[in-house]
Design a protein around this motif. Structure first.
Motif, PDB file in Angstrom:
ATOM      1  N   VAL A 173      48.203  35.143  68.536  1.00  0.00           N
ATOM      2  CA  VAL A 173      47.423  36.237  67.940  1.00  0.00           C
ATOM      3  C   VAL A 173      46.587  36.919  69.024  1.00  0.00           C
ATOM      4  CG1 VAL A 173      47.337  35.268  65.622  1.00  0.00           C
ATOM      5  CG2 VAL A 173      45.611  34.582  67.291  1.00  0.00           C
ATOM      6  N   GLY A 174      47.115  36.931  70.240  1.00  0.00           N
ATOM      7  CA  GLY A 174      46.356  37.455  71.366  1.00  0.00           C
ATOM      8  C   GLY A 174      46.341  38.966  71.449  1.00  0.00           C
ATOM      9  N   LYS A 175      45.432  39.405  72.308  1.00  0.00           N
ATOM     10  CA  LYS A 175      45.304  40.833  72.589  1.00  0.00           C
ATOM     11  C   LYS A 175      45.352  41.002  74.096  1.00  0.00           C
ATOM     12  CE  LYS A 175      42.211  41.339  68.629  1.00  0.00           C
ATOM     13  NZ  LYS A 175      42.320  39.894  68.294  1.00  0.00           N
ATOM     14  N   LYS A 176      46.258  41.863  74.564  1.00  0.00           N
ATOM     15  CA  LYS A 176      46.412  42.056  75.996  1.00  0.00           C
ATOM     16  C   LYS A 176      47.000  43.438  76.250  1.00  0.00           C
ATOM     17  CE  LYS A 176      48.417  39.747  80.046  1.00  0.00           C
ATOM     18  NZ  LYS A 176      49.289  38.632  80.494  1.00  0.00           N
ATOM     19  N   ALA A 177      46.424  44.114  77.227  1.00  0.00           N
ATOM     20  CA  ALA A 177      46.898  45.459  77.539  1.00  0.00           C
ATOM     21  C   ALA A 177      48.370  45.432  77.922  1.00  0.00           C
ATOM     22  CB  ALA A 177      46.067  46.042  78.691  1.00  0.00           C
ATOM     23  N   GLY A 178      49.159  46.333  77.309  1.00  0.00           N
ATOM     24  CA  GLY A 178      50.574  46.409  77.604  1.00  0.00           C
ATOM     25  C   GLY A 178      51.430  45.466  76.792  1.00  0.00           C
ATOM     26  N   PHE A 179      50.825  44.633  75.930  1.00  0.00           N
ATOM     27  CA  PHE A 179      51.551  43.698  75.092  1.00  0.00           C
ATOM     28  C   PHE A 179      51.256  43.994  73.623  1.00  0.00           C
ATOM     29  CE2 PHE A 179      51.379  41.651  79.124  1.00  0.00           C
ATOM     30  CZ  PHE A 179      52.489  40.825  79.210  1.00  0.00           C
ATOM     31  N   HIS A 180      52.140  43.494  72.763  1.00  0.00           N
ATOM     32  CA  HIS A 180      51.876  43.612  71.334  1.00  0.00           C
ATOM     33  C   HIS A 180      50.610  42.840  71.002  1.00  0.00           C
ATOM     34  CE1 HIS A 180      52.346  43.670  67.020  1.00  0.00           C
ATOM     35  NE2 HIS A 180      52.293  42.337  66.999  1.00  0.00           N
ATOM     36  N   SER A 181      49.672  43.482  70.360  1.00  0.00           N
ATOM     37  CA  SER A 181      48.400  42.855  70.022  1.00  0.00           C
ATOM     38  C   SER A 181      48.271  42.705  68.525  1.00  0.00           C
ATOM     39  CB  SER A 181      47.233  43.699  70.562  1.00  0.00           C
ATOM     40  OG  SER A 181      47.254  43.734  71.975  1.00  0.00           O
ATOM     41  N   VAL A 182      47.745  41.582  68.105  1.00  0.00           N
ATOM     42  CA  VAL A 182      47.522  41.315  66.694  1.00  0.00           C
ATOM     43  C   VAL A 182      46.129  41.798  66.330  1.00  0.00           C
ATOM     44  CG1 VAL A 182      47.363  39.541  64.922  1.00  0.00           C
ATOM     45  CG2 VAL A 182      49.045  39.318  66.768  1.00  0.00           C
ATOM     46  N   PRO A 183      45.995  42.692  65.358  1.00  0.00           N
ATOM     47  CA  PRO A 183      44.668  43.174  64.963  1.00  0.00           C
ATOM     48  C   PRO A 183      43.779  42.014  64.523  1.00  0.00           C
ATOM     49  CG  PRO A 183      46.404  44.502  63.963  1.00  0.00           C
ATOM     50  CD  PRO A 183      47.076  43.317  64.574  1.00  0.00           C
ATOM     51  N   GLN A 184      42.483  42.130  64.776  1.00  0.00           N
ATOM     52  CA  GLN A 184      41.559  41.063  64.432  1.00  0.00           C
ATOM     53  C   GLN A 184      41.582  40.758  62.943  1.00  0.00           C
ATOM     54  OE1 GLN A 184      39.656  39.215  66.706  1.00  0.00           O
ATOM     55  NE2 GLN A 184      39.382  37.927  64.899  1.00  0.00           N
ATOM     56  N   GLU A 185      41.726  41.780  62.129  1.00  0.00           N
ATOM     57  CA  GLU A 185      41.755  41.574  60.675  1.00  0.00           C
ATOM     58  C   GLU A 185      42.936  40.698  60.268  1.00  0.00           C
ATOM     59  OE1 GLU A 185      41.485  44.436  62.218  1.00  0.00           O
ATOM     60  OE2 GLU A 185      39.372  44.903  61.819  1.00  0.00           O
ATOM     61  N   GLN A 186      44.082  40.886  60.943  1.00  0.00           N
ATOM     62  CA  GLN A 186      45.250  40.066  60.625  1.00  0.00           C
ATOM     63  C   GLN A 186      45.036  38.618  61.067  1.00  0.00           C
ATOM     64  OE1 GLN A 186      48.970  41.615  62.089  1.00  0.00           O
ATOM     65  NE2 GLN A 186      50.096  39.738  61.641  1.00  0.00           N
ATOM     66  N   THR A 187      44.391  38.432  62.225  1.00  0.00           N
ATOM     67  CA  THR A 187      44.078  37.079  62.681  1.00  0.00           C
ATOM     68  C   THR A 187      43.181  36.379  61.676  1.00  0.00           C
ATOM     69  OG1 THR A 187      44.279  37.720  65.012  1.00  0.00           O
ATOM     70  CG2 THR A 187      43.016  35.718  64.522  1.00  0.00           C
ATOM     71  N   ASN A 188      42.145  37.072  61.225  1.00  0.00           N
ATOM     72  CA  ASN A 188      41.234  36.502  60.227  1.00  0.00           C
ATOM     73  C   ASN A 188      41.993  36.089  58.974  1.00  0.00           C
ATOM     74  OD1 ASN A 188      39.273  37.182  62.064  1.00  0.00           O
ATOM     75  ND2 ASN A 188      38.498  38.927  60.904  1.00  0.00           N
ATOM     76  N   ARG A 189      42.881  36.942  58.541  1.00  0.00           N
ATOM     77  CA  ARG A 189      43.642  36.666  57.315  1.00  0.00           C
ATOM     78  C   ARG A 189      44.549  35.458  57.491  1.00  0.00           C
ATOM     79  NH1 ARG A 189      48.595  37.986  56.062  1.00  0.00           N
ATOM     80  NH2 ARG A 189      48.765  39.514  57.767  1.00  0.00           N
ATOM     81  N   LEU A 190      45.208  35.345  58.646  1.00  0.00           N
ATOM     82  CA  LEU A 190      46.105  34.220  58.893  1.00  0.00           C
ATOM     83  C   LEU A 190      45.357  32.889  58.894  1.00  0.00           C
ATOM     84  CD1 LEU A 190      48.404  35.674  61.710  1.00  0.00           C
ATOM     85  CD2 LEU A 190      49.088  35.067  59.381  1.00  0.00           C
ATOM     86  N   ILE A 191      44.177  32.866  59.531  1.00  0.00           N
ATOM     87  CA  ILE A 191      43.396  31.623  59.574  1.00  0.00           C
ATOM     88  C   ILE A 191      43.069  31.173  58.163  1.00  0.00           C
ATOM     89  CG2 ILE A 191      41.244  30.567  60.344  1.00  0.00           C
ATOM     90  CD1 ILE A 191      41.218  32.564  62.662  1.00  0.00           C
ATOM     91  N   VAL A 192      42.619  32.095  57.331  1.00  0.00           N
ATOM     92  CA  VAL A 192      42.245  31.765  55.955  1.00  0.00           C
ATOM     93  C   VAL A 192      43.466  31.300  55.166  1.00  0.00           C
ATOM     94  CG1 VAL A 192      41.391  32.712  53.775  1.00  0.00           C
ATOM     95  CG2 VAL A 192      40.246  33.283  55.922  1.00  0.00           C
ATOM     96  N   GLU A 193      44.580  31.995  55.303  1.00  0.00           N
ATOM     97  CA  GLU A 193      45.775  31.658  54.530  1.00  0.00           C
ATOM     98  C   GLU A 193      46.300  30.272  54.887  1.00  0.00           C
ATOM     99  OE1 GLU A 193      48.576  34.776  55.164  1.00  0.00           O
ATOM    100  OE2 GLU A 193      47.581  36.182  53.785  1.00  0.00           O
ATOM    101  N   TYR A 194      46.357  29.953  56.177  1.00  0.00           N
ATOM    102  CA  TYR A 194      46.839  28.632  56.578  1.00  0.00           C
ATOM    103  C   TYR A 194      45.921  27.531  56.055  1.00  0.00           C
ATOM    104  CZ  TYR A 194      50.473  30.398  59.727  1.00  0.00           C
ATOM    105  OH  TYR A 194      51.603  30.996  60.248  1.00  0.00           O
ATOM    106  N   ALA A 195      44.612  27.751  56.138  1.00  0.00           N
ATOM    107  CA  ALA A 195      43.674  26.746  55.645  1.00  0.00           C
ATOM    108  C   ALA A 195      43.794  26.570  54.138  1.00  0.00           C
ATOM    109  CB  ALA A 195      42.248  27.135  56.026  1.00  0.00           C
ATOM    110  N   GLN A 196      43.994  27.662  53.413  1.00  0.00           N
ATOM    111  CA  GLN A 196      44.123  27.583  51.961  1.00  0.00           C
ATOM    112  C   GLN A 196      45.408  26.878  51.533  1.00  0.00           C
ATOM    113  OE1 GLN A 196      43.632  31.732  50.913  1.00  0.00           O
ATOM    114  NE2 GLN A 196      41.434  31.479  50.516  1.00  0.00           N
ATOM    115  N   GLN A 197      46.363  26.766  52.459  1.00  0.00           N
ATOM    116  CA  GLN A 197      47.582  26.012  52.186  1.00  0.00           C
ATOM    117  C   GLN A 197      47.382  24.518  52.426  1.00  0.00           C
ATOM    118  OE1 GLN A 197      50.678  27.756  54.624  1.00  0.00           O
ATOM    119  NE2 GLN A 197      50.251  29.819  53.873  1.00  0.00           N
TER     120      GLN A 197
END
Length: 473
Positions: A269-293
């Motif tokens: 879920v990294g962010k790096k210039a010149g690479f595909h970056s995952v928006p912070q909102e999506q990272t937040n959502r993924l953390i919550v979803e995995y924990a809720q599982q």
């Protein structure tokens, strides 16, 4: 198998130590820790023995050993510098069928003392059957780093709950499943942070919900350090080995990622210039979803998660979702990379303060206090500053920092591929063209010490400034 590994109950059992030196004391200390009734025979006693005898912890039987001293003894240890005396103790003990150990003489031992990892009541013993004791100690050191310090408390609480659990879960398989979940779930996490009363309640809650409620997930926010896997904290490593899923950044080195549990799900879920970056909102959502599982989630960030890592923002989302979490700090790049480059952050002659800033400014244009950042006698460490190096150089010069102020750019600090570029402030923008992310910019007189104090990279490896960039005085 040369020896049968057994654990002997020595509480209040009579044990004899022949010898009064340091080696004899080390064995005596172990016997006392196990609750043995220890007597010592020696003509000379070291200070530790004298203090133990004065305190009533050890009995001084006499100065000369005779075979009859072994009558009624459960276990004996010979630790004298005299081979003939050690041999007499061994022979006399064998005749009376008394367990005996002659220190550093495997041939005269009916038992040997292993290297021990003590997490009482959890005890781990390691032995090479006397063939390679140094190797056994090295193995012990490795296991010490892996085995949790709170294992003993966990085992004690679990032991107190076993009888009650047996009345509620009559089958062995159901109890085994219960404990597997407890030792890898909320119970274990609460013990780890010292919340013992809540851990007891967690066991009771788990039992009540055994067949009704899915397991609750937890999140660990872990600082992975600047890159060298040896700088990862012990607690961070332990949690990484327990994770079901790991969400990680680009800044986490391959060496650190290699320490994650092999069957864990890895999500970048990294962010790096010149690479595909995952928006912070999506990272937040993924953390919550995995924990809720019900999964054990590790959020792995380079450096320290609370130093320009947006870790607090992610935790705020977990709080709102009612998800338990813990934080494991890491060595931030400013501390790790500068240390590996031989640059102290402070020095009584050059810098009395150190300031950390990020060159990745917020889009709203909020300005930094450049007049404060440009002060002399301080170290300025700039994260993510390569792209803004020209602006940083301009602002520092404009606000009074001397053009010849020493600077360094540390690329991939603490890693085998570390590169250090040094120069002066009026060359920063040009020097930055020769560096790649992730890099750290250091501004201040302490950089002068880099060539003298460099240890991780030799002076020959410490890169000189490119000729096209540096103008020699």
């Amino acid at each position: 198998m040369d020896y049968l590994p057994i654990f002997a109950d020595l509480k209040r059992r009579p044990c004899l130590v022949v010898g009064g030196g340091n080696s004899a004391w080390r064995k005596t200390r172990m016997l006392l820790k196990a609750g043995a009734d220890v007597g010592v025979i020696a003509s000379k006693l070291n200070t530790d023995f004298e203090e133990a005898i004065a305190a009533g912890q050890v009995r001084h039987i006499g100065e000369e050993f005779t075979p009859s001293d072994l009558d009624g003894i459960f276990l004996a240890i010979a630790a004298t510098p005299y081979k003939a005396l050690n041999a007499l103790v061994y022979q006399s003990a064998n005749q009376r069928q008394v367990l005996v150990n002659v220190v550093d003489d495997t041939q005269r031992c009916s038992f040997i003392v292993p290297s021990i990892i003590d997490r009482s009541p959890i005890i781990v013993a390691i032995s090479s059957s006397g063939k390679a004791p140094v190797l056994a100690r090295l193995l012990r050191q490795k296991l010490e780093a892996i085995l949790l310090q709170h294992l003993g408390k966990m085992a004690t609480l679990a032991g107190g709950f076993r009888g009650y659990l047996a009345t509620k879960l009559p089958t062995f398989s159901s109890r085994r499943a219960f404990w597997e979940q407890a030792f890898n779930g909320r119970f274990a996490d609460l013990i780890a942070v010292g919340r013992h009363s809540e851990a007891q309640q967690a066991l009771e809650q788990q039992l009540q919900n055994q067949n009704h409620t899915p397991p609750t997930g937890q999140v660990a926010l872990i600082g992975a350090g600047p890159g060298d896997a040896g700088l990862l904290t012990l607690r961070g490593l332990q949690l990484m080995q327990q994770a079901d899923v790991v969400l990680y950044d680009y800044l986490v080195s391959d060496e650190v990622m290699a320490l994650v549990r092999r069957d864990a799900e890895l999500v970048c879920v990294g962010k790096k210039a010149g690479f595909h970056s995952v928006p912070q909102e999506q990272t937040n959502r993924l953390i919550v979803e995995y924990a809720q599982q019900g999964k054990r989630v590790v959020r792995l960030k380079g450096g320290d998660p609370f130093v320009f890592g947006r870790g607090a923002e992610e935790l705020e989302v977990l709080v709102e979702a009612g998800i338990d979490f813990q934080v494991v700090p890491g060595i931030t790049a400013a501390a790790g990379a500068t240390a590996y480059a031989g640059i102290p952050l402070t020095h009584r002659d050059y810098a009395q303060t150190a300031m950390f800033i990020t060159g990745h400014l917020k889009p709203d244009g909020q300005q930094l206090d450049w007049s404060t950042l440009a002060r002399g006698n301080q170290t300025l460490v700039i994260y993510m500053g390569l792209m803004k190096s020209s602006h940083i150089q301009q602002q520092l010069l404009q606000h009074g920092r001397a053009p010849d102020t020493p600077i360094a750019i540390i690329e991939r600090g603490t890693q085998a591929t570390q590169k250090v570029l040094t120069g002066q402030l009026d060359q920063l923008a040009d020097l930055a063209q020769h560096a790649a992310s992730p890099s750290l910019i250091v501004v201040g007189e302490v950089v002068k010490l880099s060539h003298k104090l460099a240890w991780f990279t030799t002076k020959e490896q410490l890169l000189p400034q490119p000729e096209a960039v540096v103008k020699l005085a």
